[in-house]
Design a protein around this motif. Structure first.
Motif, PDB file in Angstrom:
ATOM      1  N   LEU A 255       0.804  -1.223   0.000  1.00 56.14           N
ATOM      2  CA  LEU A 255       0.000   0.000   0.000  1.00 56.14           C
ATOM      3  C   LEU A 255       0.833   1.268   0.000  1.00 56.14           C
ATOM      4  N   ILE A 256       2.095   1.180   0.403  1.00 57.84           N
ATOM      5  CA  ILE A 256       3.007   2.316   0.334  1.00 57.84           C
ATOM      6  C   ILE A 256       4.347   1.832  -0.204  1.00 57.84           C
ATOM      7  N   SER A 257       5.189   2.776  -0.585  1.00 60.39           N
ATOM      8  CA  SER A 257       6.505   2.425  -1.110  1.00 60.39           C
ATOM      9  C   SER A 257       7.501   3.516  -0.745  1.00 60.39           C
ATOM     10  N   SER A 258       8.773   3.184  -0.827  1.00 60.23           N
ATOM     11  CA  SER A 258       9.817   4.160  -0.545  1.00 60.23           C
ATOM     12  C   SER A 258       9.903   5.168  -1.682  1.00 60.23           C
ATOM     13  N   CYS A 259      10.216   6.389  -1.340  1.00 59.33           N
ATOM     14  CA  CYS A 259      10.432   7.405  -2.365  1.00 59.33           C
ATOM     15  C   CYS A 259      11.722   7.075  -3.110  1.00 59.33           C
ATOM     16  N   ALA A 260      11.694   7.226  -4.418  1.00 63.97           N
ATOM     17  CA  ALA A 260      12.860   6.883  -5.235  1.00 63.97           C
ATOM     18  C   ALA A 260      14.054   7.780  -4.957  1.00 63.97           C
ATOM     19  N   THR A 261      13.832   8.922  -4.326  1.00 59.82           N
ATOM     20  CA  THR A 261      14.939   9.815  -3.973  1.00 59.82           C
ATOM     21  C   THR A 261      15.654   9.354  -2.708  1.00 59.82           C
ATOM     22  N   GLY A 262      15.032   8.440  -1.951  1.00 60.44           N
ATOM     23  CA  GLY A 262      15.605   7.997  -0.688  1.00 60.44           C
ATOM     24  C   GLY A 262      15.290   8.922   0.458  1.00 60.44           C
ATOM     25  N   LEU A 263      14.328   9.820   0.271  1.00 63.26           N
ATOM     26  CA  LEU A 263      14.048  10.840   1.285  1.00 63.26           C
ATOM     27  C   LEU A 263      12.764  10.609   2.080  1.00 63.26           C
ATOM     28  N   GLY A 264      12.159   9.443   1.979  1.00 65.38           N
ATOM     29  CA  GLY A 264      10.941   9.224   2.753  1.00 65.38           C
ATOM     30  C   GLY A 264       9.990   8.279   2.065  1.00 65.38           C
ATOM     31  N   ILE A 265       8.704   8.632   2.069  1.00 67.58           N
ATOM     32  CA  ILE A 265       7.643   7.788   1.524  1.00 67.58           C
ATOM     33  C   ILE A 265       7.165   8.382   0.203  1.00 67.58           C
ATOM     34  N   ALA A 266       6.959   7.531  -0.778  1.00 65.79           N
ATOM     35  CA  ALA A 266       6.525   7.991  -2.100  1.00 65.79           C
ATOM     36  C   ALA A 266       5.104   8.532  -2.029  1.00 65.79           C
ATOM     37  N   CYS A 267       4.884   9.684  -2.657  1.00 63.46           N
ATOM     38  CA  CYS A 267       3.544  10.257  -2.755  1.00 63.46           C
ATOM     39  C   CYS A 267       3.475  11.088  -4.024  1.00 63.46           C
ATOM     40  N   ASP A 268       2.247  11.385  -4.462  1.00 66.65           N
ATOM     41  CA  ASP A 268       2.094  12.202  -5.659  1.00 66.65           C
ATOM     42  C   ASP A 268       2.034  13.676  -5.285  1.00 66.65           C
ATOM     43  N   THR A 269       1.776  14.533  -6.244  1.00 68.46           N
ATOM     44  CA  THR A 269       1.793  15.980  -5.988  1.00 68.46           C
ATOM     45  C   THR A 269       0.566  16.451  -5.217  1.00 68.46           C
ATOM     46  N   ALA A 270      -0.375  15.544  -4.932  1.00 67.12           N
ATOM     47  CA  ALA A 270      -1.483  15.851  -4.030  1.00 67.12           C
ATOM     48  C   ALA A 270      -1.186  15.319  -2.631  1.00 67.12           C
ATOM     49  N   SER A 271       0.031  14.800  -2.431  1.00 68.16           N
ATOM     50  CA  SER A 271       0.498  14.214  -1.171  1.00 68.16           C
ATOM     51  C   SER A 271      -0.210  12.900  -0.836  1.00 68.16           C
ATOM     52  N   VAL A 272      -0.779  12.245  -1.842  1.00 68.02           N
ATOM     53  CA  VAL A 272      -1.404  10.939  -1.662  1.00 68.02           C
ATOM     54  C   VAL A 272      -0.335   9.859  -1.811  1.00 68.02           C
ATOM     55  N   ALA A 273      -0.335   8.904  -0.905  1.00 69.18           N
ATOM     56  CA  ALA A 273       0.654   7.827  -0.928  1.00 69.18           C
ATOM     57  C   ALA A 273       0.567   7.033  -2.226  1.00 69.18           C
ATOM     58  N   ILE A 274       1.722   6.567  -2.685  1.00 63.66           N
ATOM     59  CA  ILE A 274       1.809   5.758  -3.902  1.00 63.66           C
ATOM     60  C   ILE A 274       2.138   4.325  -3.514  1.00 63.66           C
ATOM     61  N   ASP A 275       1.372   3.378  -4.054  1.00 64.56           N
ATOM     62  CA  ASP A 275       1.576   1.971  -3.688  1.00 64.56           C
ATOM     63  C   ASP A 275       2.728   1.356  -4.481  1.00 64.56           C
ATOM     64  N   GLU A 276       2.946   0.061  -4.288  1.00 67.69           N
ATOM     65  CA  GLU A 276       4.093  -0.603  -4.905  1.00 67.69           C
ATOM     66  C   GLU A 276       3.989  -0.685  -6.420  1.00 67.69           C
ATOM     67  N   THR A 277       2.784  -0.509  -6.958  1.00 68.01           N
ATOM     68  CA  THR A 277       2.605  -0.553  -8.413  1.00 68.01           C
ATOM     69  C   THR A 277       2.683   0.828  -9.047  1.00 68.01           C
ATOM     70  N   GLY A 278       2.862   1.859  -8.210  1.00 73.37           N
ATOM     71  CA  GLY A 278       2.931   3.216  -8.735  1.00 73.37           C
ATOM     72  C   GLY A 278       1.608   3.944  -8.780  1.00 73.37           C
TER      73      GLY A 278
END
Length: 477
Positions: free
Chosen positions: A400-423
């Motif tokens: 349901l969540i994934s690591s941010c590709a930058t290594g800086l936290g949790i992946a989310c979109d520009t609405a700050s909604v979490a991004i799952d393992e499938t993107g």
């Protein structure tokens, strides 16, 4: 079983500055009992302090003037007014720095945020559950939260507003974990209590946390020598001796390559110097425009900045209060504080002491030192965030969540909604505060944290249709 509710339920996990600010701004947008129910999970006794502002060490000071600290962008004097009304400025003999600006003890800001959320707690608009969340799982279109005290909450939306994980123990020190004189996390209350007044101390790290360690030891009467190391030997910079306006515009035709951005920064600093300004003014502009600058950069370029530039950014961006800077300067001048560009090669015990082999970055020479205590002040282990908290690890296991590709936290979109393992975005699950910085850029200090909390509050309102309908009748909790 969770009780049904006729108003939408929002769970905010983490009640530090980010979580409290989010709750406050949601409550301000939707005043009145019954418009929305907010439940903030925070194990600390009060909301609003979090890790940074719950410290009661007198030497721990806010690293920007009080006049720049506020929960309300339209009321920049809010915190300063709070401090003035409570006579904090008068009672703190060391409140003012060499630049004439007040740099208050960090606990004061925690008290301010706590006082601002108190009316909403009293009215019942915000509920503080003084416990941690053990697990979060999907339940249809809603979210099921299980707390460590056994309670259960069914929420229409969740905002994850937890802090960064504790520092990771360097590999060379891993076998000494649990040693009473190896302080693995200096941010814990009374962490430095084991350090005796004449102890020879090694600090691993040279940033703001390291400066806090030096200042705290000095405040406690420490007289022993201190060696502070980092790979580059970069020490946090101080503030400009005079107040300056931000200088430079990096949002007009924003850079899409890290190298171009660095070139523009250096050119702008030279332009500022010709106008009698210092680099501080340019860094202030970068900070204010940080999110626009960051979001214009492709992922590859963001990762280059994180890997190669972040240490240099951090020491200029995260400046130390003048009072703390004075302690460091005096220590260096007296020879009791040594700041080195070095790394730990080997550690062994010699009686009750540590024998540490340090490799100098420039010369490559390796020399042995004897220390009585070692303090780790390397900063948060950004890459370990999803493994550091059980409910985050569970969300990741469930995809349901994934690591941010930058290594800086949790992946989310520009609405700050979490991004799952499938993107894909996960509706109703939001990342608030510094853990969203991989997407938004500058999110580590005020006012950016406050602005992001307001932004997420708006996103939550839109998601739950609060603005149009006032209530989401299907909400349960």
């Amino acid at each position: 079983m969770p009780q049904k509710s006729l108003c939408p339920v929002i769970a905010i996990v983490g009640g530090g500055v980010t979580g409290a600010a989010l709750a406050i701004h949601l409550a301000r947008c939707h005043p009145g009992i019954g418009a929305v129910r907010m439940v903030v999970f925070e194990p600390r006794e009060k909301l609003g302090a979090g890790l940074a502002y719950s410290t009661h060490e007198p030497a721990h000071r806010i690293n920007v003037p009080a006049s720049k600290m506020t929960l309300y962008p339209d009321d920049p004097e809010s915190f300063l007014r709070f401090a003035t009304n409570r006579n904090i400025l008068k009672e703190d003999a060391d409140a003012f720095g060499s630049d004439g600006q007040p740099y208050l003890q960090r606990a004061c800001f925690g008290d301010y945020v706590s006082s601002e959320i108190q009316p909403y707690l009293a009215q019942g608009m915000v509920e503080h559950r003084q416990c941690s969340v053990a697990n979060i799982s999907k339940s249809g279109q809603q979210w099921l939260l299980k707390a460590e005290d056994g309670s259960i909450l069914l929420a229409d939306a969740v905002a994850i507003a937890v802090s960064h994980p504790a520092p990771a123990l360097p590999a060379a020190l891993a076998s000494f974990k649990g040693h009473p004189k190896l302080i693995a996390d200096v941010t814990q209350p009374d962490a430095l209590h084991p350090v005796a007044a004449d102890d020879r101390v090694l600090i691993v790290g040279n940033g703001l946390t390291s400066a806090d360690v030096v200042a705290t030891l000095k405040d406690r009467g420490h007289q022993g020598t201190i060696v502070s190391i980092s790979r580059r030997g970069l020490r946090s910079r101080g503030h400009s001796p005079v107040v300056q306006e931000a200088f430079g515009d990096f949002t007009l035709q924003p850079s899409i390559r890290a190298s171009d951005l660095l070139h523009r920064i250096r050119t702008t600093i030279r332009q500022a110097e010709k106008m009698g300004l210092s680099w501080h003014a340019v860094i202030d502009a970068l900070r204010a425009q940080g999110q626009q600058i960051w979001q214009a950069l492709p992922l590859k370029e963001r990762r280059r900045i994180v890997r190669l530039v972040r240490p240099y950014w951090d020491v200029h961006r995260f400046r130390i209060a003048p009072q703390v800077e004075k302690v460091l300067d005096e220590g260096v001048a007296a020879g009791t504080l040594s700041i080195k560009a070095a790394s730990v090669q080997n550690v062994s015990l010699e009686g009750s002491c540590f024998r540490v082999s340090l490799k100098e970055k420039v010369s490559g020479d390796v020399a042995d030192y004897i220390f009585d205590a070692i303090a780790v002040a390397t900063g948060p282990a950004h890459g370990e965030v999803l493994h550091s908290i059980p409910f985050l690890a569970a969300l990741q296991r469930d995809g349901l969540i994934s690591s941010c590709a930058t290594g800086l936290g949790i992946a989310c979109d520009t609405a700050s909604v979490a991004i799952d393992e499938t993107g894909r975005a996960m509706p109703g699950l939001y990342i608030a505060g510094p853990l969203a910085r991989g997407t938004f850029g500058e999110l580590m200090g005020l006012p950016q944290v406050t602005e992001h909390a307001i932004f997420v509050a708006g996103q939550l309102s839109s998601y739950l249709n609060l603005g149009k309908h006032g209530q989401l009748l299907s909400g349960t909790g």
